[in-house]
Design a protein around this motif. Structure first.
Motif, short mmCIF file in Angstrom:
data_model
loop_
_atom_site.label_atom_id
_atom_site.label_comp_id
_atom_site.label_asym_id
_atom_site.label_seq_id
_atom_site.Cartn_x
_atom_site.Cartn_y
_atom_site.Cartn_z
N ARG A 141 0.86 -1.18 0.00
CA ARG A 141 0.00 0.00 0.00
C ARG A 141 0.89 1.22 0.00
N GLU A 142 0.60 2.19 -0.86
CA GLU A 142 1.34 3.46 -0.83
C GLU A 142 1.06 4.12 0.51
N GLY A 143 2.12 4.60 1.15
CA GLY A 143 1.97 5.25 2.45
C GLY A 143 2.59 4.46 3.58
N THR B 157 1.66 3.27 7.97
CA THR B 157 0.40 3.95 8.30
C THR B 157 -0.71 3.48 7.37
N ALA B 158 -0.43 3.41 6.08
CA ALA B 158 -1.43 2.96 5.11
C ALA B 158 -1.79 1.49 5.32
N PHE C 225 -5.44 0.11 6.21
CA PHE C 225 -6.00 -0.98 5.40
C PHE C 225 -6.55 -2.08 6.32
#
Length: 167
Positions: free
Chosen positions: A87-89, A92-93, A97
């Motif tokens: 996941r981009e980020g 934290t992302a 998710f």
């Protein structure tokens, strides 16, 4: 036992060896967090795993993308797992998710770096790559029921446990 692998990056076979191959064969459930690469690799995993749940990664062929989702959620021994390749980020992302899916643990790959992060509201687990560690320790993850949850171990293909925690 639930076994997690990722980032095989092969054109023909599963590239499983040693303890990683044994664990996949012994597992009740195997999760592959993406980057099989080519369809014969996915087929090879189906041949050795009794139950396989995979997602596709950024290097997977169109044939694999047709057969697998980009993300999925599954339950094992009272724990909920959200699975993605990346996941981009960053963390934290990935945590977001997992929280969006009501997960206890996010299983992911992509970096080839084995990671077991229990510091946040959702445990983040990357088994690394058993086949192409790219300067990292090669690995897979084994999760087994214990009285207070699931014992999670990061393990090399040679059988060395290099990180362990109950989730």
């Amino acid at each position: 036992m639930l076994v997690v692998v990722s980032d095989t990056h092969s054109r023909s076979g599963h590239k499983l060896t040693g303890r990683t191959l044994e664990a996949v064969r012994e597992a009740d459930v195997v999760v592959h967090a993406g980057d099989f690469n080519r369809e014969p690799v996915l087929d090879a995993f189906h041949e050795v795993a009794s139950e396989l749940h995979g997602v596709y990664g950024n290097t997977d062929s169109a044939a694999i993308r047709d057969r697998l989702p980009v993300a999925r959620t599954l339950e094992y021994q009272g724990r909920r797992f959200a699975v993605t390749h990346t996941r981009e980020g960053g963390p934290t992302a990935l945590s977001l998710f997992g929280r969006e899916r009501g997960a206890d643990v996010v299983l992911f790959g992509h970096s080839h770096r084995p990671t077991l992060d229990v510091s946040g509201p959702v445990t983040l687990l990357n088994p690394g790559s058993h086949a192409q560690p790219r300067g990292n320790r090669p690995g897979h993850a084994e999760l087994e029921p214990v009285p207070d949850g699931l014992r999670c171990r990061l393990v090399t293909p040679e059988g060395e446990v290099f990180e362990e925690h109950v989730v």
